[in-house]
Design an enzyme around this catalytic site. Sequence first.
Site, PDB file in Angstrom:
ATOM      1  N   GLU A   1       6.570  11.113   1.838  1.00 15.69           N
ATOM      2  CA  GLU A   1       7.854  11.785   1.517  1.00 15.69           C
ATOM      3  C   GLU A   1       9.041  10.855   1.743  1.00 15.69           C
ATOM      4  O   GLU A   1      10.103  11.294   2.206  1.00 15.69           O
ATOM      5  CB  GLU A   1       8.030  13.054   2.354  1.00 15.69           C
ATOM      6  CG  GLU A   1       7.414  14.273   1.748  1.00 15.69           C
ATOM      7  CD  GLU A   1       7.654  14.365   0.266  1.00 15.69           C
ATOM      8  OE1 GLU A   1       6.663  14.597  -0.445  1.00 15.69           O
ATOM      9  OE2 GLU A   1       8.788  14.183  -0.205  1.00 15.69           O
TER      10      GLU A   1
HETATM   11  C1  LIG Z   1      -2.045  10.604   3.274  1.00 18.91           C
HETATM   12  C2  LIG Z   1      -1.029  10.352   2.193  1.00 18.91           C
HETATM   13  C3  LIG Z   1      -0.649  11.378   1.363  1.00 18.91           C
HETATM   14  C4  LIG Z   1       0.269  11.141   0.314  1.00 18.91           C
HETATM   15  N1  LIG Z   1       0.565  12.166  -0.548  1.00 18.91           N
HETATM   16  C5  LIG Z   1       1.294  11.873  -1.670  1.00 18.91           C
HETATM   17  C6  LIG Z   1       1.449  12.842  -2.696  1.00 18.91           C
HETATM   18  O1  LIG Z   1       0.980  13.979  -2.582  1.00 18.91           O
HETATM   19  N2  LIG Z   1       2.124  12.477  -3.829  1.00 18.91           N
HETATM   20  C7  LIG Z   1       2.653  11.231  -3.987  1.00 18.91           C
HETATM   21  O2  LIG Z   1       3.244  10.959  -5.031  1.00 18.91           O
HETATM   22  N3  LIG Z   1       2.541  10.288  -3.023  1.00 18.91           N
HETATM   23  C8  LIG Z   1       1.857  10.585  -1.869  1.00 18.91           C
HETATM   24  N4  LIG Z   1       1.705   9.632  -0.899  1.00 18.91           N
HETATM   25  C9  LIG Z   1       2.314   8.322  -1.083  1.00 18.91           C
HETATM   26  C10 LIG Z   1       3.477   8.073  -0.154  1.00 18.91           C
HETATM   27  O3  LIG Z   1       4.569   8.867  -0.495  1.00 18.91           O
HETATM   28  C11 LIG Z   1       3.765   6.561  -0.174  1.00 18.91           C
HETATM   29  O4  LIG Z   1       2.718   5.949   0.577  1.00 18.91           O
HETATM   30  C12 LIG Z   1       5.117   6.213   0.394  1.00 18.91           C
HETATM   31  O5  LIG Z   1       6.127   6.640  -0.466  1.00 18.91           O
HETATM   32  C13 LIG Z   1       5.289   4.709   0.631  1.00 18.91           C
HETATM   33  O6  LIG Z   1       4.928   3.970  -0.499  1.00 18.91           O
HETATM   34  P1  LIG Z   1       3.899   2.754  -0.324  1.00 18.91           P
HETATM   35  O7  LIG Z   1       2.707   3.270   0.397  1.00 18.91           O
HETATM   36  O8  LIG Z   1       3.681   2.134  -1.646  1.00 18.91           O
HETATM   37  O9  LIG Z   1       4.619   1.751   0.652  1.00 18.91           O
HETATM   38  P2  LIG Z   1       5.680   0.636   0.193  1.00 18.91           P
HETATM   39  O10 LIG Z   1       6.689   1.220  -0.718  1.00 18.91           O
HETATM   40  O11 LIG Z   1       4.935  -0.567  -0.247  1.00 18.91           O
HETATM   41  O12 LIG Z   1       6.400   0.338   1.587  1.00 18.91           O
HETATM   42  C14 LIG Z   1       5.859  -0.551   2.576  1.00 18.91           C
HETATM   43  C15 LIG Z   1       6.938  -0.780   3.626  1.00 18.91           C
HETATM   44  O13 LIG Z   1       8.084  -1.404   3.008  1.00 18.91           O
HETATM   45  C16 LIG Z   1       9.250  -0.633   3.230  1.00 18.91           C
HETATM   46  N5  LIG Z   1      10.085  -0.666   2.025  1.00 18.91           N
HETATM   47  C17 LIG Z   1       9.697  -0.489   0.735  1.00 18.91           C
HETATM   48  N6  LIG Z   1      10.758  -0.588  -0.083  1.00 18.91           N
HETATM   49  C18 LIG Z   1      11.835  -0.803   0.692  1.00 18.91           C
HETATM   50  C19 LIG Z   1      13.226  -0.965   0.437  1.00 18.91           C
HETATM   51  N7  LIG Z   1      13.745  -0.899  -0.792  1.00 18.91           N
HETATM   52  N8  LIG Z   1      14.037  -1.176   1.488  1.00 18.91           N
HETATM   53  C20 LIG Z   1      13.555  -1.226   2.740  1.00 18.91           C
HETATM   54  N9  LIG Z   1      12.252  -1.073   3.040  1.00 18.91           N
HETATM   55  C21 LIG Z   1      11.402  -0.850   2.034  1.00 18.91           C
HETATM   56  C22 LIG Z   1       8.754   0.778   3.528  1.00 18.91           C
HETATM   57  O14 LIG Z   1       9.680   1.507   4.321  1.00 18.91           O
HETATM   58  C23 LIG Z   1       7.453   0.494   4.273  1.00 18.91           C
HETATM   59  O15 LIG Z   1       7.705   0.277   5.625  1.00 18.91           O
HETATM   60  C24 LIG Z   1       0.835   9.860   0.167  1.00 18.91           C
HETATM   61  C25 LIG Z   1       0.471   8.822   1.044  1.00 18.91           C
HETATM   62  C26 LIG Z   1      -0.454   9.058   2.026  1.00 18.91           C
HETATM   63  C27 LIG Z   1      -0.843   7.904   2.929  1.00 18.91           C
END
Ligand SMILES: Cc1cc2nc3c(=O)[nH]c(=O)nc-3n(C[C@H](O)[C@H](O)[C@H](O)COP(=O)(O)OP(=O)(O)OC[C@H]3O[C@@H](n4cnc5c(N)ncnc54)[C@H](O)[C@@H]3O)c2cc1C
Length: 567
Positions: A428
């Site tokens: 989220e």
């Molecule tokens: C158990 C689980 C359930 C989930 N359920 C859903 C769901 O139902 N629907 C759905 O669509 N998604 C879902 N997600 C996905 C979740 O919302 C994403 O994992 C989350 O948004 C982070 O994206 P990412 O994993 O690609 O991390 P990344 O975006 O790669 O982030 C990695 C790190 O970099 C930081 N970062 C990234 N961009 C920036 C920026 N611009 N500035 C500063 N810091 C940054 C982040 O804060 C984080 O610390 C789920 C994930 C999990 C693990």
Amino acid sequence: MPYRAPLADHDFLLSQVLGFDRLSATPRFADATPETARAVMAEAARLCETTLAPLNRIGDKVGARLENGIVRTPPGFADAYRAIAQGGWIGMAARPENGGMGLPLALGTVVNEMMAGACLALQIGPLLTQGQIEALEHHASDALRATYLPKLISGEWGGTMNLTEPQAGSDVGALRSKAEPLGDGTYAVTGQKIYISWGDADFLPNICHLVLARLPDAAPGTAGISLFLVPKFIPDAEGNPGRRNSLSVVSLEHKLGLHGSPTCVMQYDAAQGWLVGEEHRGMAAMFTMMNNARLGVAVQGVGVAEAAFQQALAYAEGRVQGRTPTGRAPITDHADVRRMLATMRAQVFSARAIALSCAVAIDMASATGAPEWQARAALLTPIAKAYGTDTGNEVAQLGVQIHGGMGFVEETGAAQFARDVRVTSIYEGTNGIQAMDLTARKMSDGGAAAFALIDEVQAAAEAARASHPDLATDVWNAAEALREGTEALLKQDLTDRFAGAAPYLRAFALVLGADAHLRAAHVAGGARAALARVAIRRLLPAHAAHLAEAREGAAQLYALSPEDLAA
Ligand SMILES: Cc1cc2nc3c(=O)[nH]c(=O)nc-3n(C[C@H](O)[C@H](O)[C@H](O)COP(=O)(O)OP(=O)(O)OC[C@H]3O[C@@H](n4cnc5c(N)ncnc54)[C@H](O)[C@@H]3O)c2cc1C
């Protein structure tokens, strides 16, 4: 230790601290009298304690499984989900004209917290359906609303939210899923989505996916994203599940925790979808769902923190180690254990108060349409989400610590709380993204909403001087430091703001938590005042360190290259 819903705290916060009666005074929520609220909370507590909580361990041990393309949920989840649906809990805050109860979101938030404390892996399913209901209420056509809302609100069908793709996590604008017009007003949606919570479940006759995708003429980035409703089974003329749509669950993620919640990789192969809202305005529609979900995730953190605290206290009362002057002692008699328990309790109260005041602001905004309430709700949402889920993580870790070695082995359940809640600060919108939202978008009013809230904290501190002069002085001064910190933040460019966003958010949350504790001490005294003293004298002082960090800017961080960090 069986989970006990914290009814007394919820009732006290709503009625004595957060002014729930202001909601009952509006025509929109006139039926939500304090007596109704108490009855609703008591009924939800019973469901959580007797039906949901016993499934928490089973969900963790057995987990969700994918068999021949169908998600098999852990034993007992189907019956518990039906009990949630039949109780009307999914549509609590939905509009009555669609079959909902029309109750305030504040009450829905209390219930969501209790359900999360009882069984987080199950609770996330109904939470996502609630978000979808809200998105459809605001943005879908009459025809879509008529077909889908009654089934979603009754809990007969489930709803999911599909944003994430392998290359598009926080950067939603990088998503590549496509939608091609089919010429009949519907669209063919193609792409892969990952991490989709409750993407399938063996007991739901239909699952409705809200999917973000790009139309052929879409601009790059978030401006070119549209939102589509893509059901697993396409409703027939009577609105019953009909033809199978071309979508599938490819696999389930293997996770650190939350094993009972199926986290799916979804494949859409020209699946038939219906546009929700306007073309290219999908992010606006999705934000309706995400704001609701952010508050829902905030109280997932609070709920697990509450459960972890209860378990740690019960364990500590029964564990005898060492001596005090009066003889062999349960570990609750040791000052360091008492410190951990008091910290947990104080932090849970703070995080709960912030989340519920956000819910009250959302309700007041919808009941009155007043822009001040809208601004208050918008400001509080990222604080509630980040602080609620940080609290979940920190309190669950303290719970493990209080159990000693028994916290590190699985029998006690302390470790499960820590594993399950970990993801709440990631999904989220990560807590880093929440902090950036607070310091950028939520400050685009020149800080007006923040300063208005700080004014209220200081006015409440003035009122509490009569009963607790020292605590009131501490809270007033911390609010003043936050005001100065906010003024400094507004002078920074965005890069500098983002370098200090997380500590700034934490300082804001500490001040708001201390404010809630002080109000509680003022109206109730006794143990509430003793807990307020812990929150204000022990936890609040960290605000100064966080505000100092927030002023430091980004240059020193970028002065360390990744190569320097690795050296
Ligand atoms: C158990 C689980 C359930 C989930 N359920 C859903 C769901 O139902 N629907 C759905 O669509 N998604 C879902 N997600 C996905 C979740 O919302 C994403 O994992 C989350 O948004 C982070 O994206 P990412 O994993 O690609 O991390 P990344 O975006 O790669 O982030 C990695 C790190 O970099 C930081 N970062 C990234 N961009 C920036 C920026 N611009 N500035 C500063 N810091 C940054 C982040 O804060 C984080 O610390 C789920 C994930 C999990 C693990």
